[in-house]
Design a protein around this motif. Structure first.
Motif, PDB file in Angstrom:
ATOM      1  N   ALA A   1      71.732  -1.044  22.697  1.00 28.66           N
ATOM      2  CA  ALA A   1      70.721  -0.872  21.873  1.00 28.66           C
ATOM      3  C   ALA A   1      69.888   0.194  22.506  1.00 28.66           C
ATOM      4  N   ARG A   2      69.901   0.392  23.917  1.00 32.05           N
ATOM      5  CA  ARG A   2      68.553   1.493  23.997  1.00 32.05           C
ATOM      6  C   ARG A   2      69.691   2.421  24.472  1.00 32.05           C
TER       7      ARG A   2
ATOM      8  N   HIS B   1      60.482   1.917  32.224  1.00 35.03           N
ATOM      9  CA  HIS B   1      61.000   2.289  33.846  1.00 35.03           C
ATOM     10  C   HIS B   1      60.982   0.932  34.551  1.00 35.03           C
ATOM     11  N   GLY B   2      61.327  -0.266  34.256  1.00 31.23           N
ATOM     12  CA  GLY B   2      61.703  -1.565  34.978  1.00 31.23           C
ATOM     13  C   GLY B   2      59.863  -2.322  35.404  1.00 31.23           C
TER      14      GLY B   2
ATOM     15  N   SER C   1      53.820   1.276  37.147  1.00 31.45           N
ATOM     16  CA  SER C   1      53.870   2.240  36.626  1.00 31.45           C
ATOM     17  C   SER C   1      53.810   2.958  35.686  1.00 31.45           C
ATOM     18  N   ALA C   2      53.202   2.023  34.627  1.00 32.57           N
ATOM     19  CA  ALA C   2      52.143   2.156  33.105  1.00 32.57           C
ATOM     20  C   ALA C   2      51.700   3.496  33.302  1.00 32.57           C
ATOM     21  N   LYS C   3      51.310   3.424  34.506  1.00 33.08           N
ATOM     22  CA  LYS C   3      49.737   4.597  34.405  1.00 33.08           C
ATOM     23  C   LYS C   3      51.005   5.878  34.939  1.00 33.08           C
TER      24      LYS C   3
ATOM     25  N   ARG D   1      58.677   4.774  27.506  1.00 33.56           N
ATOM     26  CA  ARG D   1      60.321   3.967  27.663  1.00 33.56           C
ATOM     27  C   ARG D   1      61.261   5.268  27.555  1.00 33.56           C
ATOM     28  N   GLU D   2      61.972   4.630  28.404  1.00 32.23           N
ATOM     29  CA  GLU D   2      63.232   5.886  28.323  1.00 32.23           C
ATOM     30  C   GLU D   2      63.517   6.801  27.050  1.00 32.23           C
TER      31      GLU D   2
END
Length: 340
Positions: free
Chosen positions: A45-46, A203-204, A256-258, A263-264
């Motif tokens: 799906a990704r 990104h995890g 990570s959010a900053k 999303r990739e």
């Protein structure tokens, strides 16, 4: 008299002829298959290829099993290396004893090797697998039920777990902490699935959310357990581990959010190239088919035009000219016959 309780199995092994089927190992194996199957669906799906999750799991699972066992043996070394204990038992993984902290840590090393060989980012793969890992833990915890281990404090609640007399355990009814953790893991998996759909985690961060949510439940469930464990400042070692890992996971989500919001777009470059190639081939085949159709239609139109030309006014004129050319001959013959 106990009015209600959860019974424990009389044995954790079923002998299928010469092959012993151990409940603990069976639960672990089913959990691994569920994690890979569900992770594969999320990976596709990704935008990834089918089978990539399984290929990397070939690296991650063995590393995870070794890491889980090492963590258990190191933190509970007295069960194997103290006086009167047999150190060989440290290798008997089917008897129970896998630390999730070691399994995730060393399993991540194996996954990193597999991802590097395939040229894909480890965080994206971990995000796809996160809820599957939680489901796998939920299934794997039932292996503790087969082994009658990792139960909580004594209780007379209707859902108490009945434990029989055995090595290192006293008969009675106890909190079924294995069941509490199993249900908690199901809730963690559903939370990650919802949050990933709602906030498009990448990104995890979906994996970090799984880790943080699991640690929250593990801390209070661990506090209820009565099996032997090392304590630091009055708390069990695994409680401290859960607290530390929780803080690290939340910190990662925030940073990570900053640094890498969103999303990739591409998780497996090879899958994108294969898709573009397939689309190009399909487009070429479609174009060639349309060209062939147009050519056939043109040939058919030309044939119909030729047929119309043969039967049109020009053809009628040619017939009349032929008749006129033959007419003098006919008149001459008639006159000759008359004169004769």
């Amino acid at each position: 008299m106990d009015l209600a309780y959860i019974p424990s199995p009389s044995t954790g092994v079923i002998d299928l002829g010469p092959i012993p089927l151990r409940g603990y190992a069976f639960c672990i194996i089913i959990g691994v298959f569920v994690a890979v199957w569900f992770g594969n669906k999320r990976w596709i799906a990704r935008g990834g290829r089918s089978g990539t999750v399984a290929d990397i799991a070939v690296w991650a699972v063995p590393f995870g099993l070794v890491g889980g066992r090492l963590y258990h043996v190191i933190t509970d070394y007295q069960l194997y290396f103290s006086d009167g204990e047999n150190w060989v038992d440290a290798f008997k993984i089917w008897q129970g004893g896998l630390g999730i902290w070691g399994a995730i840590a060393l399993g991540a090393v194996g996954a990193w090797i597999g991802c590097r060989r395939r040229g894909i980012p480890l965080p994206a793969w971990a995000d796809a697998l996160a809820p599957g890992i939680a489901f796998a833990q939920a299934i794997g915890r039932w292996g503790n039920w087969f082994n009658q281990e990792l139960y909580g404090k004594p209780t007379d609640l209707p859902w108490a777990l009945k434990i029989s007399e055995g090595p290192n355990r006293v008969a009675g009814t106890y909190h079924p902490t294995f069941l509490y953790e199993s249900l908690w893991c199901v809730g963690v998996a559903l939370l990650v699935i919802w949050a990933d759909r709602r906030f498009k985690l990448g990104h995890g961060r979906a994996f970090a959310l799984y880790v943080a949510a699991y640690c929250t439940g593990r801390a209070w469930i661990e506090y209820m357990r009565v099996d032997e464990a090392h304590h630091i400042l009055g708390l069990r070692l695994n409680v401290w581990t859960a607290v530390i890992v929780f803080v690290l996971a939340v910190t990662y989500i925030v940073i990570s959010a900053k640094v890498r919001p969103g999303r990739e777009e591409v998780v497996e470059p090879g899958a994108v190239e294969a898709t573009e190639t397939a689309e190009g081939v399909e487009a070429t085949e479609t174009a060639e088919g349309a060209e062939a159709t147009e050519t056939a239609e043109g040939a058919e139109d030309a044939a119909e035009g030729a047929e119309d030309a043969d039967s049109g006014p020009a053809a009628d004129g040619d017939v009349r000219r032929d008749d006129e050319a033959r007419a003098p001959g006919k008149n001459g013959t008639a006159e000759a016959a008359k004169n004769g």
